[in-house]
Design a protein around this motif. Structure first.
Motif, mmCIF file in Angstrom:
data_model
loop_
_atom_site.group_PDB
_atom_site.id
_atom_site.type_symbol
_atom_site.label_atom_id
_atom_site.label_comp_id
_atom_site.label_asym_id
_atom_site.label_seq_id
_atom_site.Cartn_x
_atom_site.Cartn_y
_atom_site.Cartn_z
ATOM 1 N N SER A 239 -34.247 -4.366 -7.077
ATOM 2 C CA SER A 239 -33.454 -5.521 -7.508
ATOM 3 C C SER A 239 -31.985 -5.125 -7.532
ATOM 4 N N ILE A 240 -31.130 -6.030 -7.080
ATOM 5 C CA ILE A 240 -29.729 -5.667 -6.879
ATOM 6 C C ILE A 240 -28.809 -6.845 -7.174
ATOM 7 N N ALA A 241 -27.614 -6.542 -7.641
ATOM 8 C CA ALA A 241 -26.562 -7.540 -7.835
ATOM 9 C C ALA A 241 -25.335 -7.080 -7.058
ATOM 10 N N VAL A 242 -24.817 -7.948 -6.200
ATOM 11 C CA VAL A 242 -23.599 -7.652 -5.439
ATOM 12 C C VAL A 242 -22.449 -8.344 -6.155
ATOM 13 N N LYS A 261 -20.470 -13.023 -0.026
ATOM 14 C CA LYS A 261 -21.449 -14.077 0.261
ATOM 15 C C LYS A 261 -22.439 -13.628 1.334
ATOM 16 N N ASN A 262 -21.936 -12.964 2.365
ATOM 17 C CA ASN A 262 -22.803 -12.579 3.471
ATOM 18 C C ASN A 262 -23.698 -11.400 3.134
ATOM 19 N N LEU A 263 -23.223 -10.475 2.316
ATOM 20 C CA LEU A 263 -24.096 -9.392 1.860
ATOM 21 C C LEU A 263 -25.258 -9.964 1.047
ATOM 22 N N ILE A 264 -24.947 -10.901 0.151
ATOM 23 C CA ILE A 264 -25.996 -11.525 -0.664
ATOM 24 C C ILE A 264 -26.981 -12.274 0.225
ATOM 25 N N SER A 265 -26.460 -13.023 1.199
ATOM 26 C CA SER A 265 -27.311 -13.799 2.098
ATOM 27 C C SER A 265 -28.240 -12.895 2.905
ATOM 28 N N SER A 280 -24.490 -16.294 -10.520
ATOM 29 C CA SER A 280 -24.694 -15.446 -11.697
ATOM 30 C C SER A 280 -23.721 -14.278 -11.722
ATOM 31 N N THR A 281 -23.480 -13.660 -10.572
ATOM 32 C CA THR A 281 -22.607 -12.484 -10.547
ATOM 33 C C THR A 281 -21.142 -12.845 -10.761
ATOM 34 N N SER A 282 -20.769 -14.098 -10.492
ATOM 35 C CA SER A 282 -19.376 -14.511 -10.681
ATOM 36 C C SER A 282 -19.131 -15.134 -12.050
ATOM 37 N N SER A 283 -20.142 -15.113 -12.924
ATOM 38 C CA SER A 283 -20.006 -15.692 -14.259
ATOM 39 C C SER A 283 -18.948 -14.953 -15.074
ATOM 40 N N LYS A 284 -18.216 -15.708 -15.891
ATOM 41 C CA LYS A 284 -17.185 -15.105 -16.738
ATOM 42 C C LYS A 284 -17.789 -14.120 -17.731
ATOM 43 N N ASN A 285 -19.056 -14.318 -18.098
ATOM 44 C CA ASN A 285 -19.701 -13.422 -19.065
ATOM 45 C C ASN A 285 -19.903 -12.019 -18.509
ATOM 46 N N ILE A 286 -19.780 -11.865 -17.185
ATOM 47 C CA ILE A 286 -20.025 -10.572 -16.553
ATOM 48 C C ILE A 286 -18.747 -9.756 -16.431
ATOM 49 N N LYS A 287 -17.610 -10.443 -16.340
ATOM 50 C CA LYS A 287 -16.345 -9.754 -16.103
ATOM 51 C C LYS A 287 -16.034 -8.762 -17.216
ATOM 52 N N GLY A 288 -15.588 -7.581 -16.816
ATOM 53 C CA GLY A 288 -15.189 -6.572 -17.785
ATOM 54 C C GLY A 288 -16.316 -5.703 -18.299
ATOM 55 N N LEU A 289 -17.560 -5.999 -17.908
ATOM 56 C CA LEU A 289 -18.693 -5.202 -18.373
ATOM 57 C C LEU A 289 -18.865 -3.955 -17.512
ATOM 58 N N SER A 290 -19.467 -2.935 -18.089
ATOM 59 C CA SER A 290 -19.770 -1.720 -17.338
ATOM 60 C C SER A 290 -20.949 -1.973 -16.411
ATOM 61 N N VAL A 291 -21.195 -1.038 -15.500
ATOM 62 C CA VAL A 291 -22.328 -1.162 -14.581
ATOM 63 C C VAL A 291 -23.630 -1.308 -15.357
ATOM 64 N N ALA A 292 -23.817 -0.485 -16.391
ATOM 65 C CA ALA A 292 -25.046 -0.541 -17.184
ATOM 66 C C ALA A 292 -25.185 -1.886 -17.890
#
Length: 490
Positions: A239-242, A261-265, A280-292
């Motif tokens: 499972s992966i998030a770009v 977009k093309n990597l995800i596609s 989901s990956t562009s959500s504001k809740n994700i910005k600034g978080l560490s990889v973990a």
């Protein structure tokens, strides 16, 4: 349904439910048709729940819904059922945008006017909604006091919060563990501001950010993610998030978005992988978080992130692939080249991702970028897409000219044909065509060409063909058998 009092301008108590789409404008800019399709589905869900709970929808702004309920507990239960229904509903990743809603519930005095409700109770419900998290629910203290003993929901006391010069006591309904938040830190910041120490804090934050960025981009190991904190159970395949590129600079930012977009596609088209959607990956809740932290929040093991720089002639990409569970950077690479090298660079990145995860890339899909010969074609295509969502007749004509010129240069640009079909559909439904039948036929032919090139039964071409089909009688409109087989069940 219960009766609503119609006593002129007299005030009365009401329980108000307010819901609004998160980042609606951004979704419309990225995919207007997909967003409208998803919104229609969400509207059906919420109206069905309103009917179930004997609520009255008294105001809607298209992407927002205001309803009156008989009791606080029915409003809260409806809110929880709505958010859970959106999570469990099966959206097609290619055809529909996965929309998130914020919900606020309040009780107080209102005045009814021509069926609409006005007053502080409605205003505060709207402000509670704006304070809630995406896919979350915030309620006032008055509502909390009425429902706390009537349900098994978990609540998070946020204390007094200030929204638009108003202070009120707020509670979150905790639907997921990651939704438990602490807003008390903001109060400390406000207190420090009043003491005139804002400048000192700003300097400290800049220093900490610089030091943090240095260690983040230079380290090869980090604190692993805690699998017990994952928002979702890990699937039985990689499972992966770009993630969107960080620190995007230069004039060619459109290329950065296109690469992601093309990597995800491409990854999504491979059955041996599970990839998180761009929404989901562009959500504001994700910005600034560490990889973990990103891995825990999205429920994935592997994270792709990096930076992008683009000038008039050259580009530079730094990209990393990390294993969040092991706390290790599996692969890191810097790519430099000319703008037209972007296609080869994307292919190299994709190959390295699959090689490091020991997954065979069985699909030949490389996303929309693979259909363009150079970055100028990609630029014109993206420009036409941005003009399309402006809903302006003159801009639509400019977009059509860009697309037709592109097709003249590259007859295998499948996405361009799909865009041309969408532009014809737009002209037909907005009444911008002097010959609607000819416009529809042109759109159908373009959709058929797009499908014959891309061979994707879930593509935008098939969706547009289905919409054009609804605008005309079958007689006089010619489509390929392949497209007909896809359209007839849509």
């Amino acid at each position: 349904m219960y009766a609503i009092a119609t006593n002129g301008t007299k005030e009365r108590k009401a329980i108000i439910f307010a819901a609004d789409v998160v980042a609606y404008s951004k979704h419309m800019e990225q995919d207007q048709l997909g967003t409208l399709n998803s919104l229609a589905t969400c509207e059906t869900i919420i109206k069905t729940l309103f009917q179930k709970h004997n609520a009255r929808l008294f105001n809607t702004g298209g992407d927002s819904f205001f309803a009156e309920f008989e009791s606080e507990i029915s409003a809260v239960r409806c809110a929880v059922e709505f958010q859970n229904a959106l999570k469990s509903h099966s959206f097609s990743e290619n055809n529909m945008i996965r929309l998130e809603f914020r919900v606020g519930v309040n009780s107080g005095l209102v005045v009814q006017k021509s069926g609409n409700l006005l007053g502080d109770a409605v205003n505060i419900a709207a402000r509670l909604e704006s304070l809630s998290q995406p896919s979350g629910i915030s309620i006032s203290k008055d509502v909390y006091e009425q429902v706390k003993t009537k349900s098994d929901f978990q609540y998070n006391d946020l204390g007094f919060q200030k929204v638009k010069e108003n202070y009120f006591h707020v509670y979150d309904i905790v639907l997921e563990p990651f939704q438990r938040r602490d807003l008390t830190r903001q109060k400390k910041i406000d207190w420090l501001k009043r003491l005139g120490r804002f400048a000192a804090i700003g300097i400290c934050l800049i220093i900490l950010s610089s030091v943090g960025s240095y260690f983040y981009f230079s380290q090869t190991d980090f604190v692993p993610a805690d699998e017990t904190k994952f928002a979702y159970e890990l699937p039985d395949k990689p499972s992966i998030a770009v993630m969107p590129f960080d620190k995007i600079s230069g004039e060619k930012k459109y290329l950065a978005d296109a690469i992601i977009k093309n990597l995800i596609s491409a990854i999504a088209s491979t059955p041996n992988m599970f990839v998180i959607s761009e929404n989901s990956t562009s959500s504001k809740n994700i910005k600034g978080l560490s990889v973990a932290e990103v891995a825990e929040k999205l429920g994935v093991r592997y994270i792709v992130d990096g930076t992008f720089k683009g000038s008039d002639e050259e580009l530079e990409i730094d990209i990393n692939l990390s294993d969040a569970l092991q706390g290790r950077v599996l692969w890191s690479q810097k790519y430099q080249g000319l703008l037209d090298d972007v296609f080869q660079i994307q292919e190299k990145i994709l190959t390295e991702i699959f090689k490091n995860l020991q997954v065979q890339l069985v699909s030949k899909d490389r996303g929309k970028m693979s259909y363009f010969s150079n970055h100028e074609e990609l630029r014109d295509y993206l420009k036409a897409q941005s003009l399309f969502v402006e809903h302006d007749r003159e801009k639509s004509l400019i977009a059509e000219k860009l697309i037709e010129d592109l097709i003249t240069k590259n007859s295998n640009a499948g996405p361009a044909y799909a865009s041309l079909a969408a532009l014809q559909w737009q002209k037909a439904i907005w009444g911008w065509s002097d010959d609607t039948k000819a416009t529809v036929m042109k759109g159908r032919e373009a959709a058929g060409k797009a499908y014959s090139i891309m061979q994707d039964s879930d593509s935008i071409a098939v969706n547009i063909a289905a919409r054009l089909e609804s605008l005309s009688q079958p007689s006089g409109i010619s489509i390929s058998k392949d497209v007909y087989e896809q359209v007839k069940t849509k």
